[in-house]
Design an enzyme around this catalytic site. Sequence first.
Site, PDB file in Angstrom:
ATOM      1  N   HIS A 172       0.844  -1.194   0.000  1.00 46.60           N
ATOM      2  CA  HIS A 172       0.000   0.000   0.000  1.00 46.60           C
ATOM      3  C   HIS A 172       0.878   1.242   0.000  1.00 46.60           C
ATOM      4  O   HIS A 172       1.907   1.309   0.686  1.00 46.60           O
ATOM      5  CB  HIS A 172      -0.921   0.022   1.213  1.00 46.60           C
ATOM      6  CG  HIS A 172      -2.116   0.894   1.001  1.00 46.60           C
ATOM      7  ND1 HIS A 172      -2.042   2.275   1.005  1.00 46.60           N
ATOM      8  CD2 HIS A 172      -3.423   0.595   0.739  1.00 46.60           C
ATOM      9  CE1 HIS A 172      -3.232   2.776   0.765  1.00 46.60           C
ATOM     10  NE2 HIS A 172      -4.096   1.786   0.610  1.00 46.60           N
ATOM     11  N   HIS A 173       0.477   2.243  -0.798  1.00 45.58           N
ATOM     12  CA  HIS A 173       1.275   3.469  -0.933  1.00 45.58           C
ATOM     13  C   HIS A 173       1.370   4.226   0.389  1.00 45.58           C
ATOM     14  O   HIS A 173       2.284   5.049   0.589  1.00 45.58           O
ATOM     15  CB  HIS A 173       0.682   4.376  -2.012  1.00 45.58           C
ATOM     16  CG  HIS A 173       1.711   5.081  -2.837  1.00 45.58           C
ATOM     17  ND1 HIS A 173       2.857   5.633  -2.287  1.00 45.58           N
ATOM     18  CD2 HIS A 173       1.781   5.345  -4.164  1.00 45.58           C
ATOM     19  CE1 HIS A 173       3.576   6.198  -3.248  1.00 45.58           C
ATOM     20  NE2 HIS A 173       2.957   6.032  -4.390  1.00 45.58           N
ATOM     21  N   ALA A 174       0.456   3.986   1.311  1.00 41.30           N
ATOM     22  CA  ALA A 174       0.531   4.633   2.624  1.00 41.30           C
ATOM     23  C   ALA A 174       1.776   4.197   3.396  1.00 41.30           C
ATOM     24  O   ALA A 174       2.226   4.891   4.309  1.00 41.30           O
ATOM     25  CB  ALA A 174      -0.727   4.322   3.437  1.00 41.30           C
TER      26      ALA A 174
END
Length: 462
Positions: free
Chosen positions: A136-138
């Site tokens: 996930h880009h988070a």
Amino acid sequence: MTMTERDEPLTPAGRLFIQPGMDQIINCAVSVDDPIDVDAVKLEISNSILVKHPRFSSIMLKDSCGRERWRKTEVNVDDHIIIRHQPLTDDPSISDEDAVNDYIADLSVSTPLSLTKPLWEFHLLLAHNSAVLRLHHALGDGISLMSMFMSCCRRADDPNQRPTTQGVGISSSSNNRNVWRLLKKLVMVIWYTVVYVTEFGLRSLWLKDKKTAISGGAGVELWPRKLATAKFKIDDMKTVKKAIDNATINDVLFGVISCGLSRYLDLRSLKSPKEGLQMTGVAMINLRKQSGLQDFSEFMKNKSGARWGNKFGMLLLPVYYHKGGSDPLQFVKRAKAMIDKKKLSLEGPCSYKIGDLIMSIFGPKLATLLNYRIVSNTTFTISNVIGPPEDITFGGNHISSVRVTSTALSHAITMHMVSYAGRADMQILVAKDIIPDPKVLAKCFQDALLEMKEAAQAVAKD
């Protein structure tokens, strides 16, 4: 509970990447030479820094105020390994690369990550000697995650050494102390910053690219996808770069994109576009003090300028349609002129600070709306991440290719390029109802670079 054990809030950029419409998962396809040993992969992951990293060993939850936070948890590697024994297709004419690309294209619009465990997965596609890493880009940006990935690998020519990071992707700059030139540069920095930040604001409101055969728009992020790979040689890009004074690989890349998109529009447009038509790209720029790849240990130092996470600004990078038949190097020269102006501005840092401020004061809904409108009012997404300069292995298995893409956005075209061992693969994710033939588009890009190389070689001979 001690201070170090308390839940940690997501950064503003991390919060952006979990919102509907901007939710972003990075899908990285890694192909290897030999059959995948599942037990060896599990052991390698279990012993790696990945499962010890605070972000990769935390789940995301919301507190009583609705604010997203990270909470430490125990990592069970088996929960993150998804094994597929059977081929992805029954058609023997479909190559492993195409089969994996089709698999990722489906993931890009239909398969979120579970919030009941840390936000990463390894999909082992045994019949294709490939793995798909879903992150996930988070968790972090491309520079952070590439450094993490490389820390888990070893050099193919020396299994005791990690891949080279020092000095990779760092460009030298000269210090000019001429007072008048410095004053002139300062004026240009202020001017270009005002111009480009103003355009940013207008893009989040009503200013948009003219409609073409490759335009997306609001809601397109939900449309089915196709994925193709454009393959380049770094030496070819360097040949073109040398033919133009002070050019960079990014200048060449944007020249290739401009030329390739022009070629594709010539093929697919019912009516020839207007000469000089602008097609605006959204790109991310690393804002860390040190550019290029960095050793993973640097990210984990609290006082390091190479902070872990999403430390990037957003740039609007326009390319222009020009009908075929002209000198292909002109595309690179125009791209260089545009990028040189962008380098003089503070557009990247300003976009980061403004986005951070809006998220902190007004919350994720407004910040997401403005970012979504910027994407919907432009034509394509582009990123370029520097990968390992030499061949590498994971668990003793030689990696033959590394290809990266992400969750679909409202653009009809999303392009992500990663370099690896003298090659560069650019994943082209398209909305298939708008661009039904991404392989044709990939060939347009590849042919553009080859023609530029031939033109550059001709210039060198003169």
